[in-house]
Structure formats: structure tokens, C-alpha cells
Write a protein that holds these residues in place. Structure first.
Motif, PDB file in Angstrom:
ATOM      1  N   ILE A 172     -19.945 -46.154 -59.120  1.00 30.40           N
ATOM      2  CA  ILE A 172     -19.133 -45.830 -60.285  1.00 30.40           C
ATOM      3  C   ILE A 172     -19.940 -46.249 -61.500  1.00 30.40           C
ATOM      4  O   ILE A 172     -20.369 -47.388 -61.595  1.00 30.40           O
ATOM      5  CB  ILE A 172     -17.790 -46.582 -60.249  1.00 30.40           C
ATOM      6  CG1 ILE A 172     -16.960 -46.133 -59.046  1.00 30.40           C
ATOM      7  CG2 ILE A 172     -17.023 -46.389 -61.545  1.00 30.40           C
ATOM      8  CD1 ILE A 172     -15.699 -46.958 -58.819  1.00 30.40           C
ATOM      9  N   SER A 173     -20.133 -45.306 -62.447  1.00 36.02           N
ATOM     10  CA  SER A 173     -20.868 -45.600 -63.672  1.00 36.02           C
ATOM     11  C   SER A 173     -20.019 -45.187 -64.858  1.00 36.02           C
ATOM     12  O   SER A 173     -19.748 -44.002 -65.050  1.00 36.02           O
ATOM     13  CB  SER A 173     -22.202 -44.838 -63.697  1.00 36.02           C
ATOM     14  OG  SER A 173     -22.842 -45.006 -64.948  1.00 36.02           O
TER      15      SER A 173
ATOM     16  N   LYS B 125     -20.168 -40.565 -55.698  1.00 33.16           N
ATOM     17  CA  LYS B 125     -20.675 -41.012 -56.994  1.00 33.16           C
ATOM     18  C   LYS B 125     -19.731 -40.517 -58.081  1.00 33.16           C
ATOM     19  O   LYS B 125     -19.338 -39.349 -58.083  1.00 33.16           O
ATOM     20  CB  LYS B 125     -22.075 -40.452 -57.267  1.00 33.16           C
ATOM     21  CG  LYS B 125     -23.071 -40.602 -56.122  1.00 33.16           C
ATOM     22  CD  LYS B 125     -23.392 -42.023 -55.794  1.00 33.16           C
ATOM     23  CE  LYS B 125     -24.459 -42.088 -54.721  1.00 33.16           C
ATOM     24  NZ  LYS B 125     -24.237 -43.077 -53.709  1.00 33.16           N
ATOM     25  N   ILE B 126     -19.370 -41.405 -59.011  1.00 31.72           N
ATOM     26  CA  ILE B 126     -18.511 -41.045 -60.135  1.00 31.72           C
ATOM     27  C   ILE B 126     -19.228 -41.442 -61.419  1.00 31.72           C
ATOM     28  O   ILE B 126     -19.524 -42.619 -61.624  1.00 31.72           O
ATOM     29  CB  ILE B 126     -17.142 -41.753 -60.056  1.00 31.72           C
ATOM     30  CG1 ILE B 126     -16.451 -41.458 -58.727  1.00 31.72           C
ATOM     31  CG2 ILE B 126     -16.259 -41.336 -61.233  1.00 31.72           C
ATOM     32  CD1 ILE B 126     -15.184 -42.273 -58.499  1.00 31.72           C
ATOM     33  N   PHE B 127     -19.488 -40.454 -62.277  1.00 38.63           N
ATOM     34  CA  PHE B 127     -20.175 -40.683 -63.548  1.00 38.63           C
ATOM     35  C   PHE B 127     -19.324 -40.129 -64.682  1.00 38.63           C
ATOM     36  O   PHE B 127     -19.013 -38.938 -64.675  1.00 38.63           O
ATOM     37  CB  PHE B 127     -21.533 -39.967 -63.577  1.00 38.63           C
ATOM     38  CG  PHE B 127     -22.468 -40.360 -62.478  1.00 38.63           C
ATOM     39  CD1 PHE B 127     -23.190 -41.535 -62.562  1.00 38.63           C
ATOM     40  CD2 PHE B 127     -22.631 -39.550 -61.368  1.00 38.63           C
ATOM     41  CE1 PHE B 127     -24.068 -41.902 -61.542  1.00 38.63           C
ATOM     42  CE2 PHE B 127     -23.506 -39.910 -60.347  1.00 38.63           C
ATOM     43  CZ  PHE B 127     -24.227 -41.090 -60.435  1.00 38.63           C
ATOM     44  N   ASP B 128     -18.976 -40.958 -65.656  1.00 39.64           N
ATOM     45  CA  ASP B 128     -18.279 -40.442 -66.836  1.00 39.64           C
ATOM     46  C   ASP B 128     -19.263 -40.195 -67.976  1.00 39.64           C
ATOM     47  O   ASP B 128     -18.866 -40.020 -69.119  1.00 39.64           O
ATOM     48  CB  ASP B 128     -17.152 -41.381 -67.282  1.00 39.64           C
ATOM     49  CG  ASP B 128     -17.664 -42.658 -67.938  1.00 39.64           C
ATOM     50  OD1 ASP B 128     -18.894 -42.881 -67.984  1.00 39.64           O
ATOM     51  OD2 ASP B 128     -16.828 -43.440 -68.422  1.00 39.64           O
TER      52      ASP B 128
ATOM     53  N   THR C  22     -19.844 -35.761 -55.781  1.00 47.63           N
ATOM     54  CA  THR C  22     -20.225 -36.267 -57.088  1.00 47.63           C
ATOM     55  C   THR C  22     -19.183 -35.800 -58.088  1.00 47.63           C
ATOM     56  O   THR C  22     -18.904 -34.604 -58.184  1.00 47.63           O
ATOM     57  CB  THR C  22     -21.620 -35.751 -57.504  1.00 47.63           C
ATOM     58  OG1 THR C  22     -22.578 -36.181 -56.517  1.00 47.63           O
ATOM     59  CG2 THR C  22     -22.032 -36.294 -58.860  1.00 47.63           C
ATOM     60  N   ILE C  23     -18.602 -36.747 -58.816  1.00 46.09           N
ATOM     61  CA  ILE C  23     -17.589 -36.445 -59.819  1.00 46.09           C
ATOM     62  C   ILE C  23     -18.212 -36.703 -61.182  1.00 46.09           C
ATOM     63  O   ILE C  23     -18.676 -37.808 -61.449  1.00 46.09           O
ATOM     64  CB  ILE C  23     -16.321 -37.291 -59.599  1.00 46.09           C
ATOM     65  CG1 ILE C  23     -15.743 -36.986 -58.213  1.00 46.09           C
ATOM     66  CG2 ILE C  23     -15.293 -37.020 -60.698  1.00 46.09           C
ATOM     67  CD1 ILE C  23     -14.600 -37.886 -57.794  1.00 46.09           C
ATOM     68  N   LEU C  24     -18.218 -35.674 -62.031  1.00 45.80           N
ATOM     69  CA  LEU C  24     -18.918 -35.730 -63.310  1.00 45.80           C
ATOM     70  C   LEU C  24     -17.978 -35.987 -64.480  1.00 45.80           C
ATOM     71  O   LEU C  24     -16.759 -35.840 -64.357  1.00 45.80           O
ATOM     72  CB  LEU C  24     -19.670 -34.417 -63.531  1.00 45.80           C
ATOM     73  CG  LEU C  24     -20.721 -34.079 -62.471  1.00 45.80           C
ATOM     74  CD1 LEU C  24     -21.319 -32.706 -62.738  1.00 45.80           C
ATOM     75  CD2 LEU C  24     -21.806 -35.139 -62.412  1.00 45.80           C
ATOM     76  N   LYS C  25     -18.571 -36.322 -65.612  1.00 45.39           N
ATOM     77  CA  LYS C  25     -17.813 -36.672 -66.816  1.00 45.39           C
ATOM     78  C   LYS C  25     -16.789 -35.599 -67.152  1.00 45.39           C
ATOM     79  O   LYS C  25     -17.019 -34.413 -66.968  1.00 45.39           O
ATOM     80  CB  LYS C  25     -18.748 -36.918 -67.994  1.00 45.39           C
ATOM     81  CG  LYS C  25     -19.414 -35.679 -68.514  1.00 45.39           C
ATOM     82  CD  LYS C  25     -20.260 -35.986 -69.717  1.00 45.39           C
ATOM     83  CE  LYS C  25     -20.782 -34.668 -70.256  1.00 45.39           C
ATOM     84  NZ  LYS C  25     -21.145 -34.674 -71.598  1.00 45.39           N
ATOM     85  N   GLY C  26     -15.629 -36.071 -67.619  1.00 43.63           N
ATOM     86  CA  GLY C  26     -14.562 -35.170 -68.020  1.00 43.63           C
ATOM     87  C   GLY C  26     -13.704 -34.643 -66.897  1.00 43.63           C
ATOM     88  O   GLY C  26     -12.734 -33.925 -67.141  1.00 43.63           O
TER      89      GLY C  26
END
Length: 181
Positions: free
Chosen positions: A83-84, A102-105, A138-142
Motif C-alpha cells: 500500500i502506497s 498493490k494499491i497506489f493512490d 494492481t489498484i491505481l489512483k482514483g
């Protein structure tokens, strides 16, 4: 090692982080995070951990200046979770995460003149309650994932996913016979 020793270890470790590295860290109950779980936080980070959070194996959580991570009750993380957060990541109660999620905002800024830069742009990620996020997602910003969703293995998620949805990517296998030369 026995679960009660892991609970004691987590209480010591995360209270130490709260006292010396992140004054706005709130632990609401028993957490069974793996011994090699790594928190990279700043003094101004905001972290809230619900009750009965469990991880198997390595888990890395990075929370930058003034960023927020909220994890609900009864959340399970498998091996290789990352998580980032540079803005905010919100995970609802009852979620389960497969290996290597992976989770990135956030994302690096880039343009034609300078290429990839050290600066980032960020947008909150929200994951609803009782979601199953399968392996290598992978989960991206928004991204905004509604309640009771299933995200299939290998998906890259951005945008909005309505509640009670099953998400998969069309990844067809192409099989051709080997020809003699």
C-alpha cells in the motif's frame, strides 16, 4: 510462534511506531500482522487500523506526509501486499486480499521534456466493504470499488467499480503447436 505472542509483538511494535514516528496512528483492536510487515510513515501521517487485521507474510505500507490510510475491521492481507499512500487509501471492513496485491493512490509526474520526475500526483483510493481482491491485482489512483465486489486475478483497476460487481480482464491464452523446421 503462537498467535498471542504475535499480538503482543504487534502491540509493542505499533505502539513504538505511534510514539516515535507517527503520532496520528490509531489501533482499534487486535491486529495479527506478520513479523516482516513494514510501515514507512512520517510524523504527519494518519493511520487507522481496525480490529482483527491479519496478514500472512510480507506486507509493506508506505504513508507519506499528511497522507492517510484507514483499514476497517476483519481485513486479511496475503503475502506480498503493498500500500502506497500520498493522499488517502480507505479499505472497508471484511475485505480479503490475495497475494501480491498493490494499491497506489499516486503516480510519478512526467512530460515530454523532462520524462519521469521525482514529484507525484495523487488521488484517493476507496475500497468498499466485503470485497475480494484476488492475486496480482494492481489498484491505481482514483479507483473507487463499491461494496461486495470481486476483482479477478491480474486485473489493473482504475476508475469506478459499482457495488456487487465481478471484475475480470479478458486475457486469452493463445496456444499454437510447435512446428518442425
Amino acid at each position: 510462534m503462537k498467535p498471542y505472542l504475535k499480538v503482543a509483538w504487534n502491540m509493542l511494535k505499533y505502539n513504538f511506531i505511534k510514539i516515535f514516528r507517527c503520532s496520528d496512528m490509531k489501533i482499534n483492536g487486535i491486529i495479527l500482522l506478520g513479523y516482516n510487515t513494514k510501515f514507512s510513515v512520517r510524523k504527519s501521517s494518519h493511520i487507522e487500523l481496525g480490529k482483527n487485521i491479519i496478514s500472512d507474510g510480507r506486507c509493506v505500507i508506505v504513508v507519506d506526509e499528511n497522507a492517510r490510510v484507514d483499514i476497517g475491521d476483519r481485513v486479511y492481507f496475503n503475502e506480498g501486499m503493498m500500500i502506497s499512500s500520498k493522499s488517502g487509501i480507505f479499505i472497508g471492513s471484511g475485505c480479503q486480499f490475495g497475494p501480491n496485491v498493490k494499491i497506489f493512490d499516486n503516480n510519478h509526474c512526467f512530460d515530454r521534456t523532462h520524462g519521469v520526475m521525482a514529484s507525484h500526483n495523487a488521488s484517493e483510493v476507496q475500497i468498499g466493504r466485503n470485497c475480494w481482491i484476488a492475486a496480482n491485482v494492481t489498484i491505481l489512483k482514483g479507483a473507487k470499488i463499491g461494496d461486495n465486489c470481486i476483482i479477478g486475478a491480474g486485473c489493473v483497476v482504475k476508475g469506478e467499480i459499482p457495488s456487487q460487481s465481478i471484475v475480470s480482464q479478458n486475457q486469452e491464452l493463445k496456444i499454437v503447436p510447435i512446428e518442425d523446421r
